[in-house]
Scaffold this motif. Structure first.
Motif, mmCIF file in Angstrom:
data_model
loop_
_atom_site.group_PDB
_atom_site.id
_atom_site.type_symbol
_atom_site.label_atom_id
_atom_site.label_comp_id
_atom_site.label_asym_id
_atom_site.label_seq_id
_atom_site.Cartn_x
_atom_site.Cartn_y
_atom_site.Cartn_z
ATOM 1 N N PRO A 147 3.752 3.753 -17.707
ATOM 2 C CA PRO A 147 3.734 5.128 -18.323
ATOM 3 C C PRO A 147 2.759 6.029 -17.778
ATOM 4 O O PRO A 147 2.872 7.156 -17.701
ATOM 5 N N SER A 148 1.456 5.790 -17.246
ATOM 6 C CA SER A 148 0.542 6.743 -16.996
ATOM 7 C C SER A 148 -0.469 6.095 -15.798
ATOM 8 O O SER A 148 -0.449 5.053 -15.313
ATOM 9 N N LEU A 149 -1.140 7.011 -15.326
ATOM 10 C CA LEU A 149 -2.415 6.731 -14.502
ATOM 11 C C LEU A 149 -3.426 5.426 -15.012
ATOM 12 O O LEU A 149 -3.770 4.925 -14.463
ATOM 13 N N GLU A 150 -3.441 5.809 -16.440
ATOM 14 C CA GLU A 150 -4.354 4.826 -17.362
ATOM 15 C C GLU A 150 -3.802 3.566 -17.287
ATOM 16 O O GLU A 150 -4.419 2.585 -17.285
ATOM 17 N N SER A 151 -2.359 3.277 -17.059
ATOM 18 C CA SER A 151 -1.850 2.259 -17.094
ATOM 19 C C SER A 151 -1.952 1.340 -15.873
ATOM 20 O O SER A 151 -2.144 0.111 -15.824
ATOM 21 N N LEU A 152 -1.990 2.162 -14.554
ATOM 22 C CA LEU A 152 -2.480 1.442 -13.172
ATOM 23 C C LEU A 152 -3.751 0.976 -13.457
ATOM 24 O O LEU A 152 -4.289 -0.185 -12.892
ATOM 25 N N ALA A 153 -4.875 1.687 -14.065
ATOM 26 C CA ALA A 153 -6.140 1.293 -14.160
ATOM 27 C C ALA A 153 -6.202 -0.270 -15.149
ATOM 28 O O ALA A 153 -6.895 -0.960 -14.759
ATOM 29 N N LEU B 88 3.382 -0.822 -8.915
ATOM 30 C CA LEU B 88 3.557 -0.191 -10.082
ATOM 31 C C LEU B 88 3.176 1.228 -9.776
ATOM 32 O O LEU B 88 2.405 1.717 -8.923
ATOM 33 N N LEU B 89 4.302 2.117 -10.307
ATOM 34 C CA LEU B 89 4.231 3.524 -10.160
ATOM 35 C C LEU B 89 4.207 4.157 -11.494
ATOM 36 O O LEU B 89 4.449 3.844 -12.347
ATOM 37 N N ASN B 90 3.424 5.303 -11.408
ATOM 38 C CA ASN B 90 2.914 6.034 -12.638
ATOM 39 C C ASN B 90 4.254 6.793 -12.705
ATOM 40 O O ASN B 90 4.646 7.827 -12.044
ATOM 41 N N ASN B 91 4.939 6.785 -13.951
ATOM 42 C CA ASN B 91 6.208 7.514 -14.559
ATOM 43 C C ASN B 91 5.642 8.790 -14.859
ATOM 44 O O ASN B 91 6.547 9.738 -14.832
ATOM 45 N N ASN B 92 4.381 8.981 -15.300
ATOM 46 C CA ASN B 92 3.805 10.282 -15.695
ATOM 47 C C ASN B 92 4.659 11.208 -16.505
ATOM 48 O O ASN B 92 4.731 12.208 -16.716
ATOM 49 N N GLY B 93 4.778 10.465 -17.789
ATOM 50 C CA GLY B 93 5.757 10.617 -18.998
ATOM 51 C C GLY B 93 7.330 11.350 -18.643
ATOM 52 O O GLY B 93 7.835 11.931 -19.546
ATOM 53 N N GLU B 94 7.715 11.073 -17.648
ATOM 54 C CA GLU B 94 8.978 11.476 -17.045
ATOM 55 C C GLU B 94 10.382 10.606 -17.796
ATOM 56 O O GLU B 94 9.937 9.513 -18.256
ATOM 57 N N GLU B 95 11.278 11.227 -17.929
ATOM 58 C CA GLU B 95 12.300 10.484 -18.518
ATOM 59 C C GLU B 95 12.940 9.432 -18.008
ATOM 60 O O GLU B 95 12.920 9.409 -16.864
ATOM 61 N N VAL B 96 13.192 8.489 -18.726
ATOM 62 C CA VAL B 96 13.877 7.251 -18.165
ATOM 63 C C VAL B 96 15.243 7.160 -18.947
ATOM 64 O O VAL B 96 15.503 7.698 -19.850
ATOM 65 N N ARG C 255 3.975 9.177 -5.847
ATOM 66 C CA ARG C 255 3.349 8.847 -7.003
ATOM 67 C C ARG C 255 2.046 8.096 -6.974
ATOM 68 O O ARG C 255 1.834 7.333 -6.016
ATOM 69 N N ASP C 256 1.023 8.014 -8.118
ATOM 70 C CA ASP C 256 0.286 6.978 -8.155
ATOM 71 C C ASP C 256 0.559 5.587 -8.129
ATOM 72 O O ASP C 256 1.741 5.511 -8.970
ATOM 73 N N ALA C 257 0.106 4.893 -7.536
ATOM 74 C CA ALA C 257 0.488 3.442 -7.272
ATOM 75 C C ALA C 257 -0.455 2.326 -7.124
ATOM 76 O O ALA C 257 -1.507 2.545 -6.938
ATOM 77 N N LEU C 258 -0.014 1.127 -7.460
ATOM 78 C CA LEU C 258 -0.851 -0.121 -7.468
ATOM 79 C C LEU C 258 -0.035 -1.357 -6.895
ATOM 80 O O LEU C 258 0.866 -1.868 -7.301
ATOM 81 N N GLU D 232 -5.801 -1.245 -3.981
ATOM 82 C CA GLU D 232 -6.454 -0.282 -4.916
ATOM 83 C C GLU D 232 -5.510 0.718 -5.412
ATOM 84 O O GLU D 232 -4.185 0.768 -4.975
ATOM 85 N N ILE D 233 -5.830 1.729 -6.244
ATOM 86 C CA ILE D 233 -4.783 2.677 -6.857
ATOM 87 C C ILE D 233 -4.728 3.763 -5.841
ATOM 88 O O ILE D 233 -5.628 4.077 -5.141
ATOM 89 N N THR D 234 -3.488 3.917 -5.340
ATOM 90 C CA THR D 234 -3.447 4.739 -4.108
ATOM 91 C C THR D 234 -1.856 5.615 -4.494
ATOM 92 O O THR D 234 -1.685 5.798 -5.895
ATOM 93 N N LYS D 235 -1.436 6.293 -3.431
ATOM 94 C CA LYS D 235 -0.158 6.792 -3.434
ATOM 95 C C LYS D 235 0.921 6.211 -2.697
ATOM 96 O O LYS D 235 0.748 5.837 -1.741
#
Length: 313
Positions: free
Chosen positions: A86-92, A129-137, A114-117, A107-110
């Motif tokens: 769901p979010s950048l916080e999810s990657l952490a 893992l990719l930050n969906n950043n609230g986008e529609e699924v 997208r923000d990625a791990l 590490e958390i990167t791009k």
């Protein structure tokens, strides 16, 4: 003209179904939605993990091949799986979880914008893992409330899938002029294609690389399946594949969905699969993945099949 509404599932090779089962349920928090066998070789498990019902676009599928050697990485292969969170916080959250559970990760990167791990499973299967950043699924994706992962950080479904090939142009032509994907970015040796504009659940990142062709083994990716709604659409795509000059398997009834298979010019194996009828065809939602489910044509051989499989739980 029909369009591709995203990924359907992706299939990999595991050497040990019991360890695989533990990782995807107890580390990643996915639901085992179907415990069955390879319909072409019922001596091996075929396991599916995903959301509440194994909705199209959430399914990670594994064939257990107990004699599988190590993967020798190379080109002309599907090389990485993106999973949306769901979010950048999810990657952490997942980074801390991977540290605690000693999962190989970066590490958390791009990645793909997208923000990625990046991380690997116990057999070296590469995932990110990719930050969906609230986008529609997709609207049919539904969370499994018994997941071991925290509710606001659970894996949603499949995102960007990476394919590495010798000829980017050949795969690009298949994706765009045959399957209707749009090219959204391009450099000399990398390009991104989407079947649904702006959505990573239908996104493929293609890398061009020369060198030896990958030798598959444990932790390698066998094929990518993409979605169609029903058999009528599947028949349409069967004709499209044939007209393109590729060999089509023809429509194959997999009981939980219908499929066809083809290889594009670099040798990448694609499956085109229908959304339904789905894994609840022979199981209630509550009982999904618990018993060994077999398609009707294998039911008469159940005792022999079960005798050769090592219990998972």
């Amino acid at each position: 003209m029909y369009t591709i509404p995203g990924h359907h599932h992706i299939s990999m090779i595991t050497k040990n179904a019991k360890i695989n089962n533990q990782f995807y349920q107890e580390v990643l928090g996915l639901r085992r939605v179907k415990k069955t066998v390879n319909q072409d070789d019922p001596s091996m498990y075929h396991l599916f993990y995903g959301d509440l019902t194994g909705s199209a676009g959430t399914e990670l599928s594994f064939f257990e091949m107990t004699n599988a050697g190590r993967t020798v990485r190379g080109t002309n292969a599907i090389t990485q799986i993106g999973l949306l969170v769901p979010s950048l916080e999810s990657l952490a959250y997942w980074k801390k979880r991977f540290e605690l559970l000693k999962v190989e990760h970066g590490e958390i990167t791009k990645y793909a914008g997208r923000d990625a791990l990046h991380f690997e499973d116990t057999e070296g299967l590469r995932m990110v893992l990719l930050n969906n950043n609230g986008e529609e699924v997709p609207e049919k994706w539904a969370a499994w409330e018994e997941s071991i992962a925290l509710q606001n950080h659970r894996i949603l479904g499949m995102g960007t899938v990476e394919i590495t090939v010798r000829s980017l142009d050949r795969l690009a032509a298949t994706l765009t002029s045959m399957l209707g994907y749009s090219e959204v970015s391009r450099t000399d040796n990398e390009a991104v294609y989407q079947s649904v504009a702006g959505r990573s659940y239908g996104e493929i990142l293609v890398k061009q690389a020369d060198g030896a062709i990958e030798k598959p083994g444990r932790g390698s990716i066998h094929h990518l399946a993409i979605r169609v709604k029903n058999e009528e659409e599947l028949r349409y795509w069967d004709e499209v594949v044939k007209k393109r000059g590729f060999h089509s398997s023809g429509i194959v009834d997999r009981y939980y969905f219908q499929s066809l298979y083809f290889r594009e010019s670099n040798g990448i194996l694609f499956e085109i699969a229908t959304d339904g009828p789905g894994f609840t065809k022979d199981s209630s939602v509550a009982e999904l993945g618990k018993a060994l489910d077999l398609p009707p044509f294998l039911e008469a051989r159940r005792a022999d099949i079960e005798a050769k499989l090592v219990p998972l739980n």
